[in-house]
Design a protein around this motif. Structure first.
Motif, PDB file in Angstrom:
ATOM      1  N   UNK A   1      12.966   1.262  -0.831  1.00  0.00           N
ATOM      2  CA  UNK A   1      11.280   1.960  -1.385  1.00  0.00           C
ATOM      3  C   UNK A   1      11.392   3.577  -1.409  1.00  0.00           C
ATOM      4  N   UNK A   2      11.120   4.487  -2.064  1.00  0.00           N
ATOM      5  CA  UNK A   2       9.861   5.246  -2.494  1.00  0.00           C
ATOM      6  C   UNK A   2       8.635   6.235  -1.848  1.00  0.00           C
ATOM      7  N   UNK A   3       8.715   6.070  -0.626  1.00  0.00           N
ATOM      8  CA  UNK A   3       7.050   6.085  -0.040  1.00  0.00           C
ATOM      9  C   UNK A   3       7.219   7.201   0.975  1.00  0.00           C
TER      10      UNK A   3
ATOM     11  N   UNK B   1       1.227   8.159   2.283  1.00  0.00           N
ATOM     12  CA  UNK B   1       0.879   7.260   0.867  1.00  0.00           C
ATOM     13  C   UNK B   1       0.291   5.699   1.203  1.00  0.00           C
ATOM     14  N   UNK B   2       0.824   4.911   2.600  1.00  0.00           N
ATOM     15  CA  UNK B   2       0.616   3.950   2.502  1.00  0.00           C
ATOM     16  C   UNK B   2      -1.364   3.901   3.124  1.00  0.00           C
ATOM     17  N   UNK B   3      -0.782   5.170   4.393  1.00  0.00           N
ATOM     18  CA  UNK B   3      -2.241   5.118   5.433  1.00  0.00           C
ATOM     19  C   UNK B   3      -3.202   5.333   4.336  1.00  0.00           C
ATOM     20  N   UNK B   4      -3.115   6.334   3.249  1.00  0.00           N
ATOM     21  CA  UNK B   4      -3.364   6.404   2.922  1.00  0.00           C
ATOM     22  C   UNK B   4      -4.474   5.658   1.466  1.00  0.00           C
ATOM     23  N   UNK B   5      -3.615   4.391   0.979  1.00  0.00           N
ATOM     24  CA  UNK B   5      -3.911   3.011   0.305  1.00  0.00           C
ATOM     25  C   UNK B   5      -4.514   2.312   1.524  1.00  0.00           C
TER      26      UNK B   5
ATOM     27  N   UNK C   1      -6.251 -10.740  -0.606  1.00  0.00           N
ATOM     28  CA  UNK C   1      -5.450  -9.858   0.668  1.00  0.00           C
ATOM     29  C   UNK C   1      -4.339 -10.412   0.831  1.00  0.00           C
ATOM     30  N   UNK C   2      -3.812 -11.222   0.563  1.00  0.00           N
ATOM     31  CA  UNK C   2      -2.583 -12.631   0.453  1.00  0.00           C
ATOM     32  C   UNK C   2      -1.316 -10.662  -0.853  1.00  0.00           C
ATOM     33  N   UNK C   3      -2.571 -11.543  -1.829  1.00  0.00           N
ATOM     34  CA  UNK C   3      -1.758 -10.786  -3.245  1.00  0.00           C
ATOM     35  C   UNK C   3      -0.930  -9.360  -2.820  1.00  0.00           C
ATOM     36  N   UNK C   4      -1.826  -8.130  -1.931  1.00  0.00           N
ATOM     37  CA  UNK C   4      -1.926  -7.109  -2.288  1.00  0.00           C
ATOM     38  C   UNK C   4      -1.029  -6.568  -0.485  1.00  0.00           C
TER      39      UNK C   4
ATOM     40  N   UNK D   1       2.361  -4.954  -1.155  1.00  0.00           N
ATOM     41  CA  UNK D   1       3.241  -3.175  -0.166  1.00  0.00           C
ATOM     42  C   UNK D   1       4.392  -4.498   0.512  1.00  0.00           C
ATOM     43  N   UNK D   2       4.847  -5.185   0.541  1.00  0.00           N
ATOM     44  CA  UNK D   2       6.139  -5.589   1.095  1.00  0.00           C
ATOM     45  C   UNK D   2       7.281  -5.587  -0.003  1.00  0.00           C
ATOM     46  N   UNK D   3       6.580  -5.854  -1.104  1.00  0.00           N
ATOM     47  CA  UNK D   3       7.641  -5.810  -2.041  1.00  0.00           C
ATOM     48  C   UNK D   3       8.090  -4.505  -2.049  1.00  0.00           C
ATOM     49  N   UNK D   4       7.015  -3.663  -2.506  1.00  0.00           N
ATOM     50  CA  UNK D   4       7.494  -2.204  -2.958  1.00  0.00           C
ATOM     51  C   UNK D   4       7.510  -1.181  -1.566  1.00  0.00           C
ATOM     52  N   UNK D   5       7.068  -1.334  -0.710  1.00  0.00           N
ATOM     53  CA  UNK D   5       7.102  -0.745   0.312  1.00  0.00           C
ATOM     54  C   UNK D   5       8.275  -0.986   1.581  1.00  0.00           C
ATOM     55  N   UNK D   6       9.162  -1.175   1.266  1.00  0.00           N
ATOM     56  CA  UNK D   6      10.601  -1.307   2.568  1.00  0.00           C
ATOM     57  C   UNK D   6      11.524  -1.928   1.752  1.00  0.00           C
ATOM     58  N   UNK D   7      12.474  -1.776   2.475  1.00  0.00           N
ATOM     59  CA  UNK D   7      14.032  -2.040   2.384  1.00  0.00           C
ATOM     60  C   UNK D   7      13.823  -3.490   2.532  1.00  0.00           C
ATOM     61  N   UNK D   8      15.045  -3.994   1.272  1.00  0.00           N
ATOM     62  CA  UNK D   8      14.749  -5.715   1.141  1.00  0.00           C
ATOM     63  C   UNK D   8      15.962  -5.904   1.564  1.00  0.00           C
TER      64      UNK D   8
END
Length: 460
Positions: A24-26, A30-34, A50-53, A57-64
């Motif tokens: 991720x590039x974050x 950025x996460x805290x504000x969101x 909520x689940x979709x959101x 977040x996990x798909x976008x803001x995490x090393x996979x």
């Protein structure tokens, strides 16, 4: 029907992760504000939204870490069966502190641990438990070893010990032992760093020197930590020699096989763990090379009486001990309230069978060989020696930090840097996914070689 749907969801997820970004590039802000903007917890929200959101977040803001080109720490891809197991555990929410509260769950764990006990060559009387991870298992080993060395330790604490205790390990042993030394009260200075050989294995000659010197100075040597698959370089300490030394010197031998312990299933690899059957205790993490979700550690100890003495507990608000050949886990482990950790390993073993696990483990070992061969052909230099799929490498003039930054920026792969001893930083790559294929490795090596300006031909 629900489980079939879940299976399909998991398989679609695996495909999406394999074709998506790894890093991720974050920024934290950025996460805290969101989160501040969307989740103040004052107004109910629609669960599906909520689940979709959260999934986004996990798909976008995490090393996979389940990506086939994640060559990082010991975070594996996970089997479908183990994901379903965690879902079942959450659904039924069993509490395994006592046997009578969750008879089926306790017996499933006991059955699974007994099978692994036999694989390690330990006696059937071995005490074994699932833990939150390797740190808890290693903590358990130190507590039990101290209790056996000084039975009064449990009631009277460190003042009951006849001398200051010492524990022996190498610099490459897991740093959790420093926390454990602090937690148990023996202090971080109780840890003695033993020299290593050029292959990063514990030097038994230096171990003997350290123990003898401590005894002359009035210390109380208690325990030796052997590692089967060090985090930095995948080194396996000389377990047969350690076992002979510890038996001769009446020291507790603990083998931290958190990652490498799974190799005991493999006909190709198990010889490298020779001597582990003589250990007093073993740590092995199912959430590493057994490829199940976090967290699932395991602790094995050949001295059940010492385990019982170390973790004994009795209170009126817990159900009385069940009659028969059973134990209540809250009296034989660090944890009190206990999640049904073992189901994920039980279900995965049952679904794949021992042969399926052997293939999974040996496939990753072969991918380690593929990586070594591809790197060597492309002009890189391998700087560690291990039969396990962990490769440390470099080349002349390499700036490791820049290479890693470029790998992340271009979504080529996730690797890390490491220092072996007092040497300069090198690149560390470990095959942690059973989905990694030769094509993944060859492509990564080719792209990485281009990044450093040495576009060597890399053939499959």
């Amino acid at each position: 029907m629900v489980l079939n749907d879940l299976r399909q969801v998991v398989m679609r997820f695996e495909d999406a992760i394999a074709t998506g970004p790894i890093v991720p590039h974050v920024t934290p802000e950025e996460i805290r504000g969101y989160l501040r903007a969307r989740y103040d917890f004052t107004t109910p929200m629609v669960l599906d939204e909520i689940i979709a959101d959260v999934e986004r977040m996990l798909r976008t803001w995490q090393v996979q870490v389940t990506h086939p080109r994640y060559f990082g720490l010991f975070n594996p891809s996970v089997t479908v069966a183990s994901v379903i197991a965690d879902t079942l555990v959450a659904l039924y929410n069993p509490q395994l502190a006592t046997w009578r509260t969750s008879p089926a769950a306790n017996e499933i764990e006991r059955h699974t641990l007994a099978w692994l006990t036999a694989q390690f060559g330990l006696p059937a009387s071995t005490a074994a438990s699932f833990t939150s991870g390797g740190a808890e298992a290693n903590l358990s080993a130190v507590i039990v070893a101290l209790t056996r060395a000084c039975p009064a330790y449990g009631d009277d604490g460190l003042r009951s010990l006849p001398a200051a205790p010492t524990i022996y390990l190498t610099r490459d042993a897991h740093d959790t032992f420093y926390k454990i030394a602090h937690i148990t009260g023996i202090g971080r200075r109780a840890l003695r760093l033993v020299a290593t050989t050029p292959d990063r294995q514990l030097d038994v000659v230096d171990l003997a020197r350290c123990v003898a010197a401590d005894r002359r100075q009035g210390f109380l040597p208690v325990m030796v930590i052997g590692t089967a698959g060090t985090t930095a370089a995948g080194a396996i300490d000389p377990l047969p020699d350690l076992a002979r030394f510890c038996q001769a010197e009446r020291l507790w031998l603990h083998v931290d096989a958190a990652w490498g312990g799974a190799a005991i299933l493999s006909p190709r690899l198990r010889g490298h763990l020779a001597g582990i059957d003589a250990a007093d205790s073993i740590t092995c993490d199912a959430h590493k090379w057994f490829s199940v979700p976090m967290g699932a550690g395991m602790f094995f100890c050949r001295h059940p009486d010492a385990v019982g003495a170390a973790f004994r507990a009795q209170t009126r608000y817990m159900p009385p001990q069940t009659a028969g050949p059973v134990v209540d886990p809250y009296t034989t482990s660090v944890q009190w309230s206990r999640r049904f950790i073992g189901l994920k390993l039980f279900l995965a073993l049952a679904q794949r069978g021992a042969a399926g696990y052997v293939e999974m483990i040996e496939h990753q070992a072969r991918m380690g060989d593929v990586l070594r061969e591809a790197l060597t052909r492309a002009g890189w230099r391998i700087v560690n020696h291990t039969p396990l799929p962990l490769v440390c490498f470099t080349r002349d003039g390499l700036v490791v930090s820049q290479l890693l930054a470029d790998l992340y920026e271009r979504q080529i792969a996730w690797m890390s840097d490491v220092r072996l001893g007092d040497g300069p930083p090198v690149v560390r790559a470990c095959i942690t996914s059973f989905r990694t294929q030769p094509s993944d490795i060859e492509w990564v090596v080719r792209e990485m070689t281009r990044l450093v300006g040495h576009d060597a031909e890399v053939k499959v």
